[in-house]
Design an enzyme around this catalytic site. Structure first.
Site, PDB file in Angstrom:
ATOM      1  N   ALA A  70       3.320  28.992 -42.926  1.00 32.13           N
ATOM      2  CA  ALA A  70       3.341  30.278 -42.217  1.00 32.13           C
ATOM      3  C   ALA A  70       2.097  30.372 -41.334  1.00 32.13           C
ATOM      4  O   ALA A  70       1.089  29.715 -41.583  1.00 32.13           O
ATOM      5  CB  ALA A  70       3.347  31.408 -43.234  1.00 32.13           C
ATOM      6  N   CYS A  98       7.584  21.957 -26.512  1.00 30.67           N
ATOM      7  CA  CYS A  98       8.952  21.634 -26.926  1.00 30.67           C
ATOM      8  C   CYS A  98       9.706  22.785 -27.581  1.00 30.67           C
ATOM      9  O   CYS A  98      10.731  23.213 -27.062  1.00 30.67           O
ATOM     10  CB  CYS A  98       8.935  20.437 -27.861  1.00 30.67           C
ATOM     11  SG  CYS A  98       8.561  18.937 -26.951  1.00 30.67           S
TER      12      CYS A  98
HETATM   13  C1  UDX Z   1       8.245  15.492 -22.073  1.00 30.98           C
HETATM   14  C2  UDX Z   1       9.683  15.698 -21.664  1.00 30.98           C
HETATM   15  O1  UDX Z   1       9.834  15.560 -20.338  1.00 30.98           O
HETATM   16  C3  UDX Z   1      10.216  16.986 -22.155  1.00 30.98           C
HETATM   17  O2  UDX Z   1      11.556  17.110 -21.868  1.00 30.98           O
HETATM   18  C4  UDX Z   1      10.076  17.001 -23.614  1.00 30.98           C
HETATM   19  O3  UDX Z   1      10.659  18.146 -24.156  1.00 30.98           O
HETATM   20  C5  UDX Z   1       8.624  16.926 -23.944  1.00 30.98           C
HETATM   21  O4  UDX Z   1       8.113  15.754 -23.425  1.00 30.98           O
HETATM   22  P1  UDX Z   1       5.787  15.903 -21.499  1.00 30.98           P
HETATM   23  O5  UDX Z   1       5.587  14.428 -21.597  1.00 30.98           O
HETATM   24  O6  UDX Z   1       5.154  16.763 -22.518  1.00 30.98           O
HETATM   25  O7  UDX Z   1       7.344  16.245 -21.441  1.00 30.98           O
HETATM   26  O8  UDX Z   1       5.510  16.443 -20.056  1.00 30.98           O
HETATM   27  P2  UDX Z   1       4.267  16.227 -19.112  1.00 30.98           P
HETATM   28  O9  UDX Z   1       3.058  15.918 -19.917  1.00 30.98           O
HETATM   29  O10 UDX Z   1       4.306  17.367 -18.175  1.00 30.98           O
HETATM   30  O11 UDX Z   1       4.656  14.887 -18.343  1.00 30.98           O
HETATM   31  C6  UDX Z   1       5.607  14.755 -17.374  1.00 30.98           C
HETATM   32  C7  UDX Z   1       5.048  13.765 -16.335  1.00 30.98           C
HETATM   33  O12 UDX Z   1       6.063  13.468 -15.394  1.00 30.98           O
HETATM   34  C8  UDX Z   1       3.855  14.291 -15.554  1.00 30.98           C
HETATM   35  O13 UDX Z   1       2.795  13.351 -15.623  1.00 30.98           O
HETATM   36  C9  UDX Z   1       4.383  14.429 -14.123  1.00 30.98           C
HETATM   37  O14 UDX Z   1       3.401  14.175 -13.142  1.00 30.98           O
HETATM   38  C10 UDX Z   1       5.490  13.402 -14.105  1.00 30.98           C
HETATM   39  N1  UDX Z   1       6.549  13.610 -13.112  1.00 30.98           N
HETATM   40  C11 UDX Z   1       7.167  14.809 -13.008  1.00 30.98           C
HETATM   41  C12 UDX Z   1       6.935  12.569 -12.302  1.00 30.98           C
HETATM   42  O15 UDX Z   1       6.384  11.469 -12.377  1.00 30.98           O
HETATM   43  N2  UDX Z   1       7.942  12.762 -11.401  1.00 30.98           N
HETATM   44  C13 UDX Z   1       8.574  13.944 -11.265  1.00 30.98           C
HETATM   45  O16 UDX Z   1       9.467  14.075 -10.430  1.00 30.98           O
HETATM   46  C14 UDX Z   1       8.169  15.013 -12.099  1.00 30.98           C
HETATM   47  C1  UDX Z   2       7.711  18.960 -31.872  1.00 32.57           C
HETATM   48  C2  UDX Z   2       8.601  18.178 -32.839  1.00 32.57           C
HETATM   49  O1  UDX Z   2       8.014  18.191 -34.151  1.00 32.57           O
HETATM   50  C3  UDX Z   2       8.800  16.762 -32.373  1.00 32.57           C
HETATM   51  O2  UDX Z   2       9.708  16.083 -33.230  1.00 32.57           O
HETATM   52  C4  UDX Z   2       9.323  16.791 -30.960  1.00 32.57           C
HETATM   53  O3  UDX Z   2       9.443  15.484 -30.447  1.00 32.57           O
HETATM   54  C5  UDX Z   2       8.435  17.600 -30.042  1.00 32.57           C
HETATM   55  O4  UDX Z   2       8.269  18.912 -30.578  1.00 32.57           O
HETATM   56  P1  UDX Z   2       5.108  19.113 -31.351  1.00 32.57           P
HETATM   57  O5  UDX Z   2       5.486  20.223 -30.431  1.00 32.57           O
HETATM   58  O6  UDX Z   2       4.172  18.062 -30.876  1.00 32.57           O
HETATM   59  O7  UDX Z   2       6.416  18.362 -31.879  1.00 32.57           O
HETATM   60  O8  UDX Z   2       4.411  19.764 -32.636  1.00 32.57           O
HETATM   61  P2  UDX Z   2       4.833  20.216 -34.101  1.00 32.57           P
HETATM   62  O9  UDX Z   2       3.960  19.535 -35.063  1.00 32.57           O
HETATM   63  O10 UDX Z   2       6.278  20.116 -34.328  1.00 32.57           O
HETATM   64  O11 UDX Z   2       4.401  21.752 -34.065  1.00 32.57           O
HETATM   65  C6  UDX Z   2       5.010  22.674 -33.175  1.00 32.57           C
HETATM   66  C7  UDX Z   2       4.449  24.058 -33.388  1.00 32.57           C
HETATM   67  O12 UDX Z   2       4.871  24.578 -34.640  1.00 32.57           O
HETATM   68  C8  UDX Z   2       2.924  24.127 -33.392  1.00 32.57           C
HETATM   69  O13 UDX Z   2       2.513  25.282 -32.699  1.00 32.57           O
HETATM   70  C9  UDX Z   2       2.588  24.214 -34.858  1.00 32.57           C
HETATM   71  O14 UDX Z   2       1.354  24.850 -35.092  1.00 32.57           O
HETATM   72  C10 UDX Z   2       3.754  25.033 -35.377  1.00 32.57           C
HETATM   73  N1  UDX Z   2       4.036  24.820 -36.811  1.00 32.57           N
HETATM   74  C11 UDX Z   2       4.434  23.600 -37.265  1.00 32.57           C
HETATM   75  C12 UDX Z   2       3.945  25.891 -37.696  1.00 32.57           C
HETATM   76  O15 UDX Z   2       3.598  27.018 -37.294  1.00 32.57           O
HETATM   77  N2  UDX Z   2       4.254  25.689 -39.021  1.00 32.57           N
HETATM   78  C13 UDX Z   2       4.653  24.480 -39.499  1.00 32.57           C
HETATM   79  O16 UDX Z   2       4.912  24.378 -40.709  1.00 32.57           O
HETATM   80  C14 UDX Z   2       4.743  23.396 -38.598  1.00 32.57           C
END
Ligand code: UDX
Ligand code: UDX
Length: 472
Positions: A276, A284
């Site tokens: 909690a 995500c």
């Molecule tokens: C990713 C996935 O895209 C998202 O769907 C998933 O839910 C979480 O992980 P993330 O890696 O966290 O997202 O995103 P971000 O760190 O914003 O990276 C995306 C990258 O793509 C950036 O570096 C951006 O510059 C690049 N990008 C974006 C391209 O190279 N081309 C594009 O047209 C748009």
């Molecule tokens: C999540 C999913 O876990 C992962 O599988 C997916 O690929 C991307 O999204 P992430 O967003 O990196 O990963 O973090 P996660 O550890 O899942 O935590 C997400 C959020 O939930 C955080 O804000 C965390 O603090 C919160 N959380 C998590 C809680 O509040 N309680 C919990 O018991 C677990």
């Protein structure tokens, strides 16, 4: 080239793409990372690591320039690759839908470059049917059907532990509708699924081993897309559920830790994701819950459960804010110490961080903030610039200096080991309001704190009175 080594392109060098690319290189493949952000690519080429992620600097240093390269040139990278993983952002659109315009643009550009059979693999979290759209876009650009397949290989890594999550996954999900695509994807992950990778002396260690390798689950493309959305939505639901139960605990004077332990001991429920707190954030869960709900709506179904998950999550921040008010009475001119800005411990990511919203609410009420985070201060300063009311400090004790109360907003490991005596001496009043339940209330009582947390009875300093602190 070694026959087991595949030529892989990863489009998008963000939290997911960069980790996936480094891990593909680590398990023996030849990887090109493409990003359209010139500055990010320049940093990576020069040996920098743009994000805070355990093991990532080590893997990039090990493979840079031999097994992993960085470029902005998607066209040439796509021409060479046998598989192209798409990991560009899929932000939330105006109506809760996932905005797939980056995926669309990347698919068109890939289409212009395909010369040999290539598998385009969705790695970003995308709604079901996205693979069909990508297929259409590529075909529309004149690529013959036998020259490509579109597959889905969702990523389940958590920020902060992303490298270990990738190399030691609970499962790898590959969704493909053709045997040729499936065979290539099997080959990509073979070092992990056969257990071969774990035999290497310098392998990243984790729960998997040569005798207990990573299982692979092969599904249709649509099932793989749904697995990702459904998994994230389910985990978010687990968090909102436990937060709702925590609120009941507060009302009746029970301890959520005991309740969660009792629930989690049932193997059908499991103990994880039952912490909690102030609710989930990150790039995500918030966007994927909204997008999955939108998908349901599009096919004529009301998935109202997900609306409740979102509501509980947002209410949790407001409840926490009220809890701060109940301890401080008025806000104007108060100095508040804040430990934690990232949306969770172990990362510098502040996207949808509950911490930032709580800080903004406090500043709006006239509080002065002194904040510390081990990794996320620079990124936060871009959103909340340092000024008279927002100060970034270099250690947790500085955040506590002369503060009317100290808030814990992120579950960083290092916050668990603070010297509570020293912290007590720094604070103006020994009040800690913990949004992540990282301390034992009995220990806090011994150290003379007034300690409020989530779903657990409050610990009240003898000078304070219970009635004043009662949470409404
Ligand atoms: C990713 C996935 O895209 C998202 O769907 C998933 O839910 C979480 O992980 P993330 O890696 O966290 O997202 O995103 P971000 O760190 O914003 O990276 C995306 C990258 O793509 C950036 O570096 C951006 O510059 C690049 N990008 C974006 C391209 O190279 N081309 C594009 O047209 C748009
Ligand atoms: C999540 C999913 O876990 C992962 O599988 C997916 O690929 C991307 O999204 P992430 O967003 O990196 O990963 O973090 P996660 O550890 O899942 O935590 C997400 C959020 O939930 C955080 O804000 C965390 O603090 C919160 N959380 C998590 C809680 O509040 N309680 C919990 O018991 C677990």
């Amino acid at each position: 080239m070694d026959n087991s080594r595949l030529s892989i392109a990863v489009v998008g060098s963000g939290y997911v793409g960069l980790v996936a690319a480094a891990c593909f290189a680590e398990i023996g493949h030849q990887v090109t990372c493409i990003d359209n952000d010139d500055a990010k690519v320049a940093t990576l080429q020069a040996g920098g690591v743009p994000i805070h992620e355990d093991y990532l600097p080590r893997l990039l240093a090990k493979h840079r320039n031999h097994q992993i390269q960085f470029t902005t040139d998607l066209g040439s990278a796509a021409r060479e690759a046998q598989l192209i993983f798409v990991a560009v952002g899929t932000p939330q659109g105006k109506t809760g839908n996932a905005d797939l315009s980056y995926v669309d643009a990347v698919a068109s550009e890939i289409a212009r470059s395909i010369r040999q059979y290539t598998v385009i693999v969705e790695k970003s979290t995308v709604p079901v049917y996205t693979n069909e759209w990508i297929r259409r876009v590529i075909a529309r650009n004149g690529v013959a059907a036998e020259l490509f397949d579109v597959a889905s290989n969702p990523e389940f890594l958590r920020e902060g532990t992303a490298v270990v999550d990738f190399l030691h996954a609970d499962r790898i999900v590959v969704g493909a509708d053709s045997e040729q695509a499936l065979a290539l994807l099997r080959k990509v992950y073979e070092p992990l699924t056969s257990g071969e990778y774990y035999k290497a002396a310098d392998a990243v260690r984790g729960p998997r081993s040569a005798t207990s390798p990573t299982p692979i689950l092969e599904t249709s493309t649509k099932a793989a897309e749904l697995i990702k959305h459904a998994s994230n939505a389910f985990l978010a639901m687990k968090i909102s559920f436990i937060n709702a139960v925590a609120n009941i605990c507060e009302a009746v004077g029970a301890d959520i830790e005991q309740v969660a332990q009792g629930m989690g001991s049932d193997s059908r429920i499991g103990p994880r994701f039952l912490n909690a707190g102030i609710g989930y954030g990150g790039s995500c869960f918030p966007k994927d819950v909204a997008a999955f709900r939108y998908v349901a709506e599009q096919v004529g179904l009301d998935f109202n459960l997900l609306g409740e998950v979102e509501k509980i999550n947002l209410d949790q921040r407001v409840r926490f804010f009220q809890k701060i008010r109940s301890a401080l009475w008025t806000f104007r001119g108060k100095r508040i110490g804040v430990l934690g800005l990232a949306f969770k411990g172990g990362t510098d990511d502040i996207r949808e961080s509950p911490a930032l919203e709580i800080i903004q609410l406090l500043m709006h009420e006239g509080c002065r903030i002194a904040a510390y985070d081990p990794a996320a201060m620079e990124r936060t300063a871009e959103v909340i610039p340092a000024d008279d009311n927002m100060q970034y400090v270099h250690d947790p004790y500085e955040a506590a200096r002369d503060a009317d109360a100290l808030l814990i907003l992120t579950d960083w490991e290092e916050f668990r080991d603070l010297d509570l005596g020293r912290l007590h001496d720094m604070l103006r009043y020994p009040i800690i309001i913990d949004g992540r339940n990282i301390y034992d209330p009995a220990r806090m009582a011994k150290h003379g704190y007034t300690y409020l947390s989530v779903g657990r009875p409050a610990t009240i300093h003898p000078r304070e009175t219970l009635s004043e602190l009662k949470i409404s």
